[in-house]
Design a protein around this motif. Structure first.
Motif, PDB file in Angstrom:
ATOM      1  N   LEU A  16       0.344  -1.556   0.008  1.00 36.53           N
ATOM      2  CA  LEU A  16       0.460   0.321  -0.008  1.00 36.53           C
ATOM      3  C   LEU A  16       0.751   0.883   0.280  1.00 36.53           C
ATOM      4  CD1 LEU A  16      -2.758  -1.134   2.547  1.00 36.53           C
ATOM      5  CD2 LEU A  16      -3.163  -0.940   0.372  1.00 36.53           C
ATOM      6  N   SER A  17       0.078   2.049  -0.782  1.00 32.44           N
ATOM      7  CA  SER A  17       1.132   3.564  -0.592  1.00 32.44           C
ATOM      8  C   SER A  17       1.227   4.166   0.623  1.00 32.44           C
ATOM      9  CB  SER A  17       0.716   4.512  -2.026  1.00 32.44           C
ATOM     10  OG  SER A  17      -0.468   4.883  -1.850  1.00 32.44           O
ATOM     11  N   GLU A  18       2.019   5.417   0.631  1.00 30.53           N
ATOM     12  CA  GLU A  18       1.388   6.148   2.273  1.00 30.53           C
ATOM     13  C   GLU A  18      -0.145   7.015   1.889  1.00 30.53           C
ATOM     14  OE1 GLU A  18       3.124   6.609   5.242  1.00 30.53           O
ATOM     15  OE2 GLU A  18       4.325   4.896   4.115  1.00 30.53           O
ATOM     16  N   ALA A  19      -0.486   7.361   0.425  1.00 32.37           N
ATOM     17  CA  ALA A  19      -1.944   7.437   0.514  1.00 32.37           C
ATOM     18  C   ALA A  19      -3.270   6.658   1.067  1.00 32.37           C
ATOM     19  CB  ALA A  19      -1.879   8.112  -0.664  1.00 32.37           C
ATOM     20  N   GLN A  20      -2.837   5.266   0.338  1.00 33.45           N
ATOM     21  CA  GLN A  20      -3.244   4.580   0.715  1.00 33.45           C
ATOM     22  C   GLN A  20      -3.911   3.823   1.974  1.00 33.45           C
ATOM     23  OE1 GLN A  20      -2.558   1.588  -1.934  1.00 33.45           O
ATOM     24  NE2 GLN A  20      -4.020   1.910  -3.650  1.00 33.45           N
ATOM     25  N   LEU A  21      -2.673   4.339   2.405  1.00 27.93           N
ATOM     26  CA  LEU A  21      -2.331   3.725   4.229  1.00 27.93           C
ATOM     27  C   LEU A  21      -3.270   4.510   4.946  1.00 27.93           C
ATOM     28  CD1 LEU A  21       0.877   2.487   4.640  1.00 27.93           C
ATOM     29  CD2 LEU A  21      -0.832   1.253   5.265  1.00 27.93           C
ATOM     30  N   GLY A  22      -3.251   6.056   4.631  1.00 25.05           N
ATOM     31  CA  GLY A  22      -4.112   7.073   5.156  1.00 25.05           C
ATOM     32  C   GLY A  22      -5.468   6.958   5.068  1.00 25.05           C
ATOM     33  N   GLU A  23      -6.000   6.721   4.267  1.00 28.32           N
ATOM     34  CA  GLU A  23      -7.367   6.546   4.078  1.00 28.32           C
ATOM     35  C   GLU A  23      -7.590   5.255   4.512  1.00 28.32           C
ATOM     36  OE1 GLU A  23      -7.339   5.174  -0.215  1.00 28.32           O
ATOM     37  OE2 GLU A  23      -7.016   6.370  -1.120  1.00 28.32           O
ATOM     38  N   LEU A  24      -6.803   4.261   5.211  1.00 30.63           N
ATOM     39  CA  LEU A  24      -7.747   3.213   5.272  1.00 30.63           C
ATOM     40  C   LEU A  24      -7.511   3.184   7.125  1.00 30.63           C
ATOM     41  CD1 LEU A  24      -5.505   0.032   3.769  1.00 30.63           C
ATOM     42  CD2 LEU A  24      -8.185   0.557   4.325  1.00 30.63           C
ATOM     43  N   ARG A  25      -6.492   4.366   6.839  1.00 34.76           N
ATOM     44  CA  ARG A  25      -6.467   4.643   8.518  1.00 34.76           C
ATOM     45  C   ARG A  25      -7.322   5.632   8.862  1.00 34.76           C
ATOM     46  NH1 ARG A  25      -0.687   5.526   8.109  1.00 34.76           N
ATOM     47  NH2 ARG A  25       0.317   3.818   8.708  1.00 34.76           N
ATOM     48  N   ALA A  26      -7.949   6.623   8.378  1.00 36.11           N
ATOM     49  CA  ALA A  26      -8.950   7.284   8.984  1.00 36.11           C
ATOM     50  C   ALA A  26     -10.408   6.657   8.516  1.00 36.11           C
ATOM     51  CB  ALA A  26      -9.309   8.377   7.263  1.00 36.11           C
ATOM     52  N   GLU A  27     -10.602   5.620   8.220  1.00 39.21           N
ATOM     53  CA  GLU A  27     -11.957   4.660   8.718  1.00 39.21           C
ATOM     54  C   GLU A  27     -11.473   4.041   9.278  1.00 39.21           C
ATOM     55  OE1 GLU A  27     -14.083   5.367   6.619  1.00 39.21           O
ATOM     56  OE2 GLU A  27     -13.455   7.412   5.429  1.00 39.21           O
ATOM     57  N   SER A  28     -10.014   3.013  10.065  1.00 39.51           N
ATOM     58  CA  SER A  28     -10.577   2.446  10.383  1.00 39.51           C
ATOM     59  C   SER A  28     -11.036   1.943  11.543  1.00 39.51           C
ATOM     60  CB  SER A  28      -8.693   2.279  11.489  1.00 39.51           C
ATOM     61  OG  SER A  28      -8.914   3.532  12.320  1.00 39.51           O
ATOM     62  N   ALA A  29     -11.811   3.018  12.525  1.00 36.70           N
ATOM     63  CA  ALA A  29     -13.037   2.495  13.321  1.00 36.70           C
ATOM     64  C   ALA A  29     -14.185   1.900  12.500  1.00 36.70           C
ATOM     65  CB  ALA A  29     -13.644   4.472  13.702  1.00 36.70           C
ATOM     66  N   ALA A  30     -14.380   2.527  11.403  1.00 36.62           N
ATOM     67  CA  ALA A  30     -15.320   1.710  10.897  1.00 36.62           C
ATOM     68  C   ALA A  30     -15.300   0.263  10.936  1.00 36.62           C
ATOM     69  CB  ALA A  30     -16.394   2.166   9.891  1.00 36.62           C
ATOM     70  N   HIS A  31     -13.776  -0.173  11.066  1.00 30.12           N
ATOM     71  CA  HIS A  31     -13.919  -1.238  10.375  1.00 30.12           C
ATOM     72  C   HIS A  31     -13.162  -2.722  11.169  1.00 30.12           C
ATOM     73  CE1 HIS A  31     -14.640  -0.274   5.999  1.00 30.12           C
ATOM     74  NE2 HIS A  31     -13.830   0.473   6.239  1.00 30.12           N
ATOM     75  N   ASP A  32     -13.761  -2.075  12.224  1.00 36.12           N
ATOM     76  CA  ASP A  32     -12.824  -3.206  13.527  1.00 36.12           C
ATOM     77  C   ASP A  32     -12.701  -4.218  13.858  1.00 36.12           C
ATOM     78  OD1 ASP A  32     -12.226  -3.650  16.450  1.00 36.12           O
ATOM     79  OD2 ASP A  32     -13.847  -3.209  17.327  1.00 36.12           O
ATOM     80  N   PHE A  33     -11.907  -4.586  13.680  1.00 35.85           N
ATOM     81  CA  PHE A  33     -11.043  -6.098  13.599  1.00 35.85           C
ATOM     82  C   PHE A  33     -11.470  -6.888  14.958  1.00 35.85           C
ATOM     83  CE2 PHE A  33      -8.707  -8.317  10.340  1.00 35.85           C
ATOM     84  CZ  PHE A  33      -7.876  -9.492  11.350  1.00 35.85           C
ATOM     85  N   MET A  34     -12.176  -6.409  15.155  1.00 31.71           N
ATOM     86  CA  MET A  34     -12.245  -7.512  16.753  1.00 31.71           C
ATOM     87  C   MET A  34     -14.286  -7.491  15.773  1.00 31.71           C
ATOM     88  SD  MET A  34     -10.406  -8.265  18.031  1.00 31.71           S
ATOM     89  CE  MET A  34     -10.757  -9.049  19.506  1.00 31.71           C
ATOM     90  N   ASN A  35     -15.054  -6.990  15.589  1.00 26.68           N
ATOM     91  CA  ASN A  35     -15.995  -7.655  15.269  1.00 26.68           C
ATOM     92  C   ASN A  35     -16.928  -8.568  13.770  1.00 26.68           C
ATOM     93  OD1 ASN A  35     -18.907  -6.911  13.990  1.00 26.68           O
ATOM     94  ND2 ASN A  35     -18.149  -4.911  14.206  1.00 26.68           N
ATOM     95  N   THR A  36     -16.968  -8.944  15.026  1.00 25.34           N
ATOM     96  CA  THR A  36     -17.721 -10.387  14.192  1.00 25.34           C
ATOM     97  C   THR A  36     -18.452 -10.743  13.184  1.00 25.34           C
ATOM     98  OG1 THR A  36     -18.879 -11.248  15.623  1.00 25.34           O
ATOM     99  CG2 THR A  36     -15.920 -11.802  15.448  1.00 25.34           C
ATOM    100  N   GLN A  37     -19.373  -9.102  12.953  1.00 28.35           N
ATOM    101  CA  GLN A  37     -20.716  -9.624  11.794  1.00 28.35           C
ATOM    102  C   GLN A  37     -20.809  -9.631  10.731  1.00 28.35           C
ATOM    103  OE1 GLN A  37     -22.937  -5.486  11.243  1.00 28.35           O
ATOM    104  NE2 GLN A  37     -21.276  -4.358  11.915  1.00 28.35           N
ATOM    105  N   TYR A  38     -21.816 -10.791  10.223  1.00 26.25           N
ATOM    106  CA  TYR A  38     -21.323 -10.864   8.511  1.00 26.25           C
ATOM    107  C   TYR A  38     -23.034 -10.359   8.409  1.00 26.25           C
ATOM    108  CZ  TYR A  38     -18.101 -14.517  10.223  1.00 26.25           C
ATOM    109  OH  TYR A  38     -17.126 -15.579   9.811  1.00 26.25           O
ATOM    110  N   THR A  39     -22.737 -10.294   7.187  1.00 22.39           N
ATOM    111  CA  THR A  39     -23.500  -9.498   5.910  1.00 22.39           C
ATOM    112  C   THR A  39     -23.296  -9.908   4.493  1.00 22.39           C
ATOM    113  OG1 THR A  39     -22.098  -7.374   5.457  1.00 22.39           O
ATOM    114  CG2 THR A  39     -23.334  -6.813   7.487  1.00 22.39           C
ATOM    115  N   ALA A  40     -24.732  -9.863   3.861  1.00 21.95           N
ATOM    116  CA  ALA A  40     -24.648  -9.699   2.294  1.00 21.95           C
ATOM    117  C   ALA A  40     -24.160  -9.273   2.270  1.00 21.95           C
ATOM    118  CB  ALA A  40     -25.881  -9.764   2.553  1.00 21.95           C
ATOM    119  N   GLU A  41     -23.568  -8.193   2.432  1.00 22.15           N
ATOM    120  CA  GLU A  41     -22.761  -6.673   1.640  1.00 22.15           C
ATOM    121  C   GLU A  41     -21.244  -6.841   2.435  1.00 22.15           C
ATOM    122  OE1 GLU A  41     -25.068  -5.172   4.128  1.00 22.15           O
ATOM    123  OE2 GLU A  41     -26.291  -5.751   3.053  1.00 22.15           O
TER     124      GLU A  41
END
Length: 116
Positions: A16-41
């Motif tokens: 990943l580029s620094e810009a991509q890492l920055g994007e992912l870091r900025a959105e990380s709260a919405a993508h919590d690794f400890m969350n185990t929800q399964y969805t159709a999407e």
């Protein structure tokens, strides 16, 4: 009666580029690794600075013969999402669980008996 299939698609981000890492870091709260929800999407979770990601999908199918197709579709959805967002990935694996095959615990058996 349908069957619920849970699919977990795992992999790693690849260079990943620094810009991509920055994007992912900025959105990380919405993508919590400890969350185990399964969805159709598909629910995307990732763990930075380690480069791992997981997509969790759930789909209803009619029979056990339909389960392999769910795995293929789920992996394709995950890979398409990553490509659409420009995130290079590698080492993608897929695991399925047919919830009809999961043994019920004591509480689950009681519930099943009540509704039988």
């Amino acid at each position: 009666m349908g069957r619920t299939v849970r699919v977990t698609v795992r992999g790693s981000f690849d260079g990943l580029s620094e810009a991509q890492l920055g994007e992912l870091r900025a959105e990380s709260a919405a993508h919590d690794f400890m969350n185990t929800q399964y969805t159709a999407e598909g629910y995307l979770a990732y763990d930075l600075p380690r480069p791992f990601f997981t997509f969790r999908f759930a789909e209803e199918v009619e029979s056990a013969e339909d389960v392999p197709g769910v795995a293929v579709r789920s992996q394709a959805k995950a890979e398409a999402w990553m490509a659409e967002h420009g995130y290079p990935i590698k080492n993608v694996t897929t695991q399925t669980v047919d919830m009809a095959e999961v043994p019920l615990g004591k509480r689950g058996r009681r519930e099943a008996e009540r509704h039988a």
